[in-house]
Enzyme design. Structure first.
Site, PDB file in Angstrom:
ATOM      1  CG  ASP A 114       3.041   1.168   9.695  1.00 26.56           C
ATOM      2  OD1 ASP A 114       2.828   1.716  10.516  1.00 26.56           O
ATOM      3  OD2 ASP A 114       3.517   1.130   8.539  1.00 26.56           O
ATOM      4  NE  ARG A 136      -6.299   4.562   6.070  1.00 25.07           N
ATOM      5  CZ  ARG A 136      -5.150   4.636   6.971  1.00 25.07           C
ATOM      6  NH1 ARG A 136      -5.516   4.703   8.156  1.00 25.07           N
ATOM      7  NH2 ARG A 136      -3.971   4.968   6.324  1.00 25.07           N
ATOM      8  CE  LYS A 168      -1.579   1.821   4.005  1.00 26.71           C
ATOM      9  NZ  LYS A 168      -1.259   3.014   4.370  1.00 26.71           N
ATOM     10  CG  ASN A 169       2.754   2.626   3.537  1.00 22.86           C
ATOM     11  OD1 ASN A 169       1.533   2.769   3.303  1.00 22.86           O
ATOM     12  ND2 ASN A 169       3.179   2.450   4.981  1.00 22.86           N
ATOM     13  CB  CYS A 224      -3.868  10.931  11.867  1.00 20.50           C
ATOM     14  SG  CYS A 224      -2.560  10.025  12.127  1.00 20.50           S
ATOM     15  NE  ARG A 273       1.522  10.445  10.690  1.00 23.37           N
ATOM     16  CZ  ARG A 273       1.023   9.254   9.900  1.00 23.37           C
ATOM     17  NH1 ARG A 273      -0.386   8.951   9.925  1.00 23.37           N
ATOM     18  NH2 ARG A 273       1.947   8.841   9.036  1.00 23.37           N
ATOM     19  NE  ARG A 286      -0.852  13.286   8.897  1.00 30.72           N
ATOM     20  CZ  ARG A 286       0.319  13.577   8.323  1.00 30.72           C
ATOM     21  NH1 ARG A 286       1.047  12.766   7.720  1.00 30.72           N
ATOM     22  NH2 ARG A 286       0.777  14.896   8.746  1.00 30.72           N
TER      23      ARG A 286
HETATM   24  C1  UD1 Z   1       5.181   6.484   6.585  1.00 32.35           C
HETATM   25  C2  UD1 Z   1       4.151   5.497   6.351  1.00 32.35           C
HETATM   26  C3  UD1 Z   1       3.641   4.854   7.778  1.00 32.35           C
HETATM   27  C4  UD1 Z   1       4.584   4.399   8.610  1.00 32.35           C
HETATM   28  C5  UD1 Z   1       5.651   5.637   8.720  1.00 32.35           C
HETATM   29  C6  UD1 Z   1       6.904   5.279   9.615  1.00 32.35           C
HETATM   30  C7  UD1 Z   1       3.064   6.075   4.343  1.00 32.35           C
HETATM   31  C8  UD1 Z   1       1.923   5.988   3.568  1.00 32.35           C
HETATM   32  N1  UD1 Z   1       2.984   5.804   5.533  1.00 32.35           N
HETATM   33  O1  UD1 Z   1       4.472   7.667   7.154  1.00 32.35           O
HETATM   34  O2  UD1 Z   1       2.739   3.528   7.478  1.00 32.35           O
HETATM   35  O3  UD1 Z   1       4.288   4.277   9.941  1.00 32.35           O
HETATM   36  O4  UD1 Z   1       6.019   6.140   7.591  1.00 32.35           O
HETATM   37  O5  UD1 Z   1       7.643   4.174   9.038  1.00 32.35           O
HETATM   38  O6  UD1 Z   1       4.063   5.556   3.889  1.00 32.35           O
HETATM   39  N2  UD1 Z   1       7.938  13.975  10.890  1.00 32.35           N
HETATM   40  C9  UD1 Z   1       8.323  15.195  11.439  1.00 32.35           C
HETATM   41  N3  UD1 Z   1       8.165  16.291  10.162  1.00 32.35           N
HETATM   42  C10 UD1 Z   1       7.800  15.822   8.898  1.00 32.35           C
HETATM   43  C11 UD1 Z   1       7.627  14.479   8.740  1.00 32.35           C
HETATM   44  C12 UD1 Z   1       7.638  13.577   9.560  1.00 32.35           C
HETATM   45  O7  UD1 Z   1       8.455  15.626  12.476  1.00 32.35           O
HETATM   46  O8  UD1 Z   1       8.001  16.719   8.152  1.00 32.35           O
HETATM   47  C13 UD1 Z   1       7.855  12.902  12.117  1.00 32.35           C
HETATM   48  C14 UD1 Z   1       6.761  12.252  12.323  1.00 32.35           C
HETATM   49  O9  UD1 Z   1       5.687  13.111  13.198  1.00 32.35           O
HETATM   50  C15 UD1 Z   1       7.060  11.079  12.818  1.00 32.35           C
HETATM   51  C16 UD1 Z   1       8.252  10.657  12.232  1.00 32.35           C
HETATM   52  O10 UD1 Z   1       8.679  11.959  11.612  1.00 32.35           O
HETATM   53  O11 UD1 Z   1       7.078  10.922  14.301  1.00 32.35           O
HETATM   54  C17 UD1 Z   1       8.339   9.401  10.895  1.00 32.35           C
HETATM   55  O12 UD1 Z   1       7.173  10.062  10.337  1.00 32.35           O
HETATM   56  P1  UD1 Z   1       7.300   9.699   8.644  1.00 32.35           P
HETATM   57  O13 UD1 Z   1       8.412   8.780   8.291  1.00 32.35           O
HETATM   58  O14 UD1 Z   1       7.285  10.976   7.791  1.00 32.35           O
HETATM   59  O15 UD1 Z   1       5.844   8.908   8.386  1.00 32.35           O
HETATM   60  P2  UD1 Z   1       5.101   8.874   7.333  1.00 32.35           P
HETATM   61  O16 UD1 Z   1       5.766   9.131   5.897  1.00 32.35           O
HETATM   62  O17 UD1 Z   1       4.069   9.915   7.527  1.00 32.35           O
END
Ligand code: UD1
Length: 461
Positions: free
Chosen positions: A322, A414, A34-35, A130, A135, A106
């Site tokens: 996850d 989802r 999915k991701n 969320c 996030r 998201r």
């Molecule tokens: C992706 C995955 C999700 C998985 C996560 C971590 C998808 C669609 N989702 O989510 O299933 O759980 O990676 O492996 O691919 N952060 C910041 N600032 C930013 C971006 C992130 O502080 O601009 C923080 C987030 O709040 C979180 C951490 O970094 O605490 C990791 O987030 P991130 O790796 O960005 O997760 P997603 O890409 O949203």
């Protein structure tokens, strides 16, 4: 602090009814990731030519992303797990992304990178927090600014525009402050069409990023180092169409590995890439499972008694956040005490209360859970508060004695393609039930109110 379960209630939303303790056996086929699929769909925005994706799972998140791309003018044809996307008619007038769709998904925020790179401007809603935390998207925004974008925020929207007269971004060395999967993907996509070279230091290393880089390179991008913490991208003038197969879903595969362990039933699971699941396989082996290569997958043989082990979630190649909830369900049935620490997201422990409702013995202190394994979980009414905790509830119910009712199917749908069907094919007994109708709910409320109170209210009315 012990999280106590709330009073059991008959579910009023669609729910799964799981009869526990069935013996599972056989082979389960893992769907496409999915991701990966979501970000590959976003990457299609970078080209005027068609992108043909195969092994795309049929999930509500994929439907939402399709709707979002369609809102920008994309022509999307779906045949089973094949998706053909054409963004030929994408124009500057389509750079405004609908609020409801970005909020429903998201992950769609990553569209900011390719839209900005291809058209020079984009207006996209801030995705907001969320169930698992606030996030933020500051790393995405900072990266785009460093590539030469002007960014402003207005009423929950981000408006980004390239500064250079030719509307192109400009390559730069970027240091990510946190290992964000989404931010790495946004910057990687944006940099493919930038003038000059970009280096992303501190890049996330998840397999989905490697999959994205492979697709982009097939489209004509010049990317090196994806999968390491330093990615270099030499910008090109345009990208072309291509065909690409989505990698197997390591999180779905991991969920079935844990399903084998929690039911104590041997299972064959494929296709999967073992290196994508190294940390999970090694923890399951520490629990006493035997995991051997079998074709393009693995065979899991769990022991009768699962040993308690500790885990700490961290970015790839660490233990994936996850799979934290499903693994906690497993540890609830292990012999001994385990400690699970969540370090990636701030609020990803909602399943603790639900597992305790099922007879689990879990103490929670912020993001550290101490799990004392119990001999047996018991069936009850539970709800998954997010995608992975819904899956954890299903796994726990497979182990529990009696019939469990699980709400939170909108979350489950989802991210898991045909989840209950796949488990039923292995021998589980899971059925999807519609929500109780309003009349039945009213009758239940009436029955639960002492009769004299009820009549006296009716008399007043
Ligand atoms: C992706 C995955 C999700 C998985 C996560 C971590 C998808 C669609 N989702 O989510 O299933 O759980 O990676 O492996 O691919 N952060 C910041 N600032 C930013 C971006 C992130 O502080 O601009 C923080 C987030 O709040 C979180 C951490 O970094 O605490 C990791 O987030 P991130 O790796 O960005 O997760 P997603 O890409 O949203």
């Amino acid at each position: 602090m012990r999280i106590a379960g709330s009073i059991s209630e008959e579910p009023i939303k669609p729910f799964l009814e799981v009869k526990g303790k069935n013996v599972l056996s056989g082979h389960v086929k893992v769907s496409g990731a999915k991701n990966s699929a979501l970000v590959l769909m976003a990457a299609s925005l970078l080209s005027k030519e068609s992108i043909h994706l195969s092994n795309v799972p049929e999930l509500t998140d994929i439907e939402v992303m399709s709707e979002l791309l369609t809102s920008t003018g994309a022509d999307i044809r779906r045949t089973g797990n094949q998706l053909q996307i054409s963004n030929k008619s994408l124009s500057i007038t389509n750079t405004f992304l609908p609020y409801e769709l970005v909020h429903a998904l998201r992950a769609s925020f990553v569209c900011i990178g390719p839209l900005l790179a291809r058209l020079g401007a984009v207006k996209i809603p801030l995705p907001g927090g969320c169930q698992i935390g606030s996030r933020p998207v500051d790393e995405h925004i900072q990266g785009l600014k460093e590539l030469g974008a002007y960014v402003k925020f207005e009423n929950d929207y981000v408006f980004a525009k390239t500064k250079s007269p030719d509307k192109r971004l400009i390559g730069k060395e970027i240091n990510l402050r946190c290992k964000s999967v989404g931010a790495t993907e946004t910057i990687l996509m944006a940099a493919t069409l930038a003038k000059g070279s970009t280096i992303i230091n501190g890049a996330a290393q998840e397999p989905e990023i490697q999959d994205l880089a492979n697709l982009l390179n097939k489209m004509g991008a010049k990317i090196n180092g994806a999968g390491t913490n330093q990615i270099t991208i030499k910008g090109v003038n345009s990208l072309k169409g291509c065909k690409h197969e989505v990698i197997p879903d390591r999180i779905e595969a991991g969920t079935f590995l844990i399903a084998s362990a929690i039911t104590r039933c041997p299972l064959s699971i494929s296709p999967l890439v073992q290196s994508h699941l190294k940390s999970v396989i090694s923890k399951l082996e520490e629990c006493g499972c035997s995991i051997t290569k079998e074709g393009d997958g693995v065979k899991v043989i769990p022991p009768k008694t699962i040993k308690a082990v500790n885990i700490t979630t961290s970015p790839f190649p660490g233990f994936p956040t996850d799979l934290q909830a499903p693994f906690m369900a497993l540890m609830s049935t292990a012999e001994g005490t385990s400690i699970i620490r969540e370090t990636v997201f701030e609020k990803r422990m909602q399943h603790v209360g639900e597992l305790n409702k099922m007879g689990g013995k879990i103490d929670l202190c912020q993001n550290k859970a101490v799990i004392n394994g119990v001999a047996e979980l018991r069936a009850t009414y539970v709800a998954g508060g997010d995608l992975r905790s819904s899956a954890a509830m299903v796994l726990a119910s497979l182990n529990a004695k009696g019939t469990s009712k699980i709400q939170g199917l909108d979350h489950l749908d989802r991210g898991y393609e045909n989840f209950e069907q796949k488990l039923n094919d292995l021998g589980a007994n899971i059925s999807r039930k519609e929500a109780l109708n309003e009349k039945k709910i009213i009758n239940q409320i009436k029955e639960s109110v002492p009769k004299h109170n009820f009549y006296s209210r009716a008399e007043v009315a």
